[in-house]
Design an enzyme around this catalytic site. Structure first.
Site, PDB file in Angstrom:
ATOM      1  N   ASP A 111      -6.856   1.117  12.165  1.00  0.00           N
ATOM      2  CA  ASP A 111      -8.013   0.298  11.791  1.00  0.00           C
ATOM      3  C   ASP A 111      -8.968   0.106  12.952  1.00  0.00           C
ATOM      4  O   ASP A 111     -10.162  -0.089  12.757  1.00  0.00           O
ATOM      5  CB  ASP A 111      -7.546  -1.057  11.254  1.00  0.00           C
ATOM      6  CG  ASP A 111      -6.922  -0.850   9.897  1.00  0.00           C
ATOM      7  OD1 ASP A 111      -5.718  -0.554   9.830  1.00  0.00           O
ATOM      8  OD2 ASP A 111      -7.656  -0.914   8.896  1.00  0.00           O
TER       9      ASP A 111
ATOM     10  N   GLN B 248       0.836  -1.212   0.000  1.00  0.00           N
ATOM     11  CA  GLN B 248       0.000   0.000   0.000  1.00  0.00           C
ATOM     12  C   GLN B 248       0.866   1.256   0.000  1.00  0.00           C
ATOM     13  O   GLN B 248       0.454   2.305  -0.489  1.00  0.00           O
ATOM     14  CB  GLN B 248      -0.923   0.023   1.226  1.00  0.00           C
ATOM     15  CG  GLN B 248      -2.024  -1.004   1.216  1.00  0.00           C
ATOM     16  CD  GLN B 248      -1.636  -2.281   1.922  1.00  0.00           C
ATOM     17  OE1 GLN B 248      -0.466  -2.643   1.977  1.00  0.00           O
ATOM     18  NE2 GLN B 248      -2.599  -2.992   2.472  1.00  0.00           N
TER      19      GLN B 248
HETATM   20  O1  MRU Z   1      -5.381  -3.813   4.673  1.00  0.00           O
HETATM   21  P1  MRU Z   1      -5.702  -2.366   4.467  1.00  0.00           P
HETATM   22  O2  MRU Z   1      -5.036  -1.781   3.259  1.00  0.00           O
HETATM   23  O3  MRU Z   1      -7.194  -2.123   4.481  1.00  0.00           O
HETATM   24  O4  MRU Z   1      -5.090  -1.659   5.732  1.00  0.00           O
HETATM   25  C1  MRU Z   1      -5.169  -0.259   5.824  1.00  0.00           C
HETATM   26  C2  MRU Z   1      -4.461   0.308   6.981  1.00  0.00           C
HETATM   27  O5  MRU Z   1      -3.898  -0.386   7.795  1.00  0.00           O
HETATM   28  C3  MRU Z   1      -4.549   1.790   7.143  1.00  0.00           C
HETATM   29  O6  MRU Z   1      -3.402   2.301   7.712  1.00  0.00           O
HETATM   30  C4  MRU Z   1      -5.750   2.124   8.052  1.00  0.00           C
HETATM   31  O7  MRU Z   1      -6.917   1.514   7.564  1.00  0.00           O
HETATM   32  C5  MRU Z   1      -5.965   3.557   8.176  1.00  0.00           C
HETATM   33  S1  MRU Z   1      -6.743   4.215   6.767  1.00  0.00           S
HETATM   34  C6  MRU Z   1      -7.101   5.842   6.960  1.00  0.00           C
END
Ligand code: MRU
Length: 348
Positions: A239, A198
């Site tokens: 999260d 990401q």
């Molecule tokens: O697995 P993902 O890409 O959904 O994980 C996303 C994250 O860990 C982000 O840092 C978190 O959701 C914060 S988003 C504003």
């Protein structure tokens, strides 16, 4: 402005994040099931974006429901909520959004038995969740931007930007954008964030588009750049934040927090209150998603590890509250002790 997810007359439109940065393709999702699948398969990801998409998916499913009586509509809605709640376990925004939609359904059904009116109210609620997310991130961006000094270099992990929210600002990247919009010069170091990348695919893409200087590193370089004095602050998203401030975020965040502590670098978490779960006392109670081993053993079709090798693919970890200098929310900046200060944010 990056449009992560949108309500349209045809269905729910979203950018397919699995294809970025090489392809900017938009998906048009035409059923609740398709939206649920897009969350599960990470076409859309990031806690607030998952919540907004789930709300829109539920509104879409209800809009298409053939039921004309309230009990029949309720039956369909319960099925959809159940489907949505089984997509991803860690980001509490998903469950928060489902609960908001359930509450909106209860309110509407108490006032009218006209299925079309109920459906209209549910669409309005999903749109409100979308608008509020953008406003929340603007607010936390302003609060958090004040914590960064002019000329600062910020390290971030994963993607907590426009793509991880309803669009526009983001959370951790919202803090960076807030500081930039206040006239400060901010540079970013982005961890690539194995295994889903990401950081390299999404954060680097977003910041580059916004002309915010960004340097990409692999995750295992974070300690080295901190030791070299190149990092002034760490800002990450979340999260799920337990009521004591323990924070679940993308796998590797805990490692970054420990490194930041070792190098006396402030470690900030940025998240709207929809990410705070006051129902749980500590991070011990946060369910940690484990994903398919293939994300670790393969890069696209290319195998990186021996066939049949044992793999663990934890998608998140929990950073204990004592590593967190502040939690930047849409209602202000919470400092330890979080059990008191987070609760107060909900009252303000
Ligand atoms: O697995 P993902 O890409 O959904 O994980 C996303 C994250 O860990 C982000 O840092 C978190 O959701 C914060 S988003 C504003």
């Amino acid at each position: 402005m990056i449009k992560t997810v949108e309500w349209t007359a045809e269905g729910v439109r979203m950018i397919d994040q699995r294809l970025l940065p090489t392809e900017e393709k938009y998906l048009m999702l035409r059923s609740c099931e398709e939206v649920a699948e897009s969350i599960k398969d990470m076409a859309v990801r990031g806690a607030p974006a998952i919540g907004v998409s789930a709300a829109m998916g539920l509104a879409l499913g209800l809009k298409q429901a053939v039921a004309t009586s309230t009990p029949d509509l309720q039956y369909d809605f319960d099925y959809m909520c159940d489907l949505m709640s089984r997509t991803r376990p860690t980001a509490v925004n998903l469950f928060w959004a489902i609960e908001r939609m359930r509450e909106a359904f209860r309110r509407a059904a108490a006032e009218t038995s006209d299925a079309e009116v109920i459906k209209g109210r549910m669409i309005d609620e999903a749109k409100a969740i979308f608008e509020e997310d953008i406003a929340s991130n603007r607010a936390l961006g302003r609060f958090g931007g004040e914590l960064l000094a002019d000329g600062a270099t910020v390290l971030t992990h994963c993607n907590a930007g426009a793509l991880a929210t309803a669009g526009d600002y983001g959370t951790a990247l919202g803090v960076i954008r807030g500081a930039c919009d206040a006239g400060k010069r901010i540079a970013v170091i982005a961890d690539e964030t194995r295994p889903f990348l990401q950081g390299s695919r999404l954060t680097a893409w977003e910041l580059d588009k916004d002309n915010i200087p960004v340097t990409l590193i692999t995750d295992n370089m974070a300690g080295h750049v901190m030791k070299q004095g190149k990092v002034d602050a760490v800002v990450v998203g979340a999260d799920r934040i337990a009521s004591n401030g323990d924070t679940a975020n993308k796998i590797g965040t805990y490692m970054v927090a420990v490194l930041a502590r070792q190098h006396n670098i402030p470690f900030y978490v940025a998240a709207p209150l929809s990410t705070v779960d006051l129902n749980i006392a500590s991070g011990e109670q946060i369910p940690i998603e484990e994903r398919n081993a293939r994300e670790v053993t393969h890069m696209h079709e290319h195998r990186l590890a021996p066939e049949g090798i044992n793999v663990q693919n934890f998608a998140f970890d929990v950073t204990p509250n004592e590593f967190i200098a502040a939690i930047i929310t849409d209602k202000g900046v919470a400092r330890p002790p979080y059990t008191e200060t987070l609760r107060k944010m909900f009252e303000s």
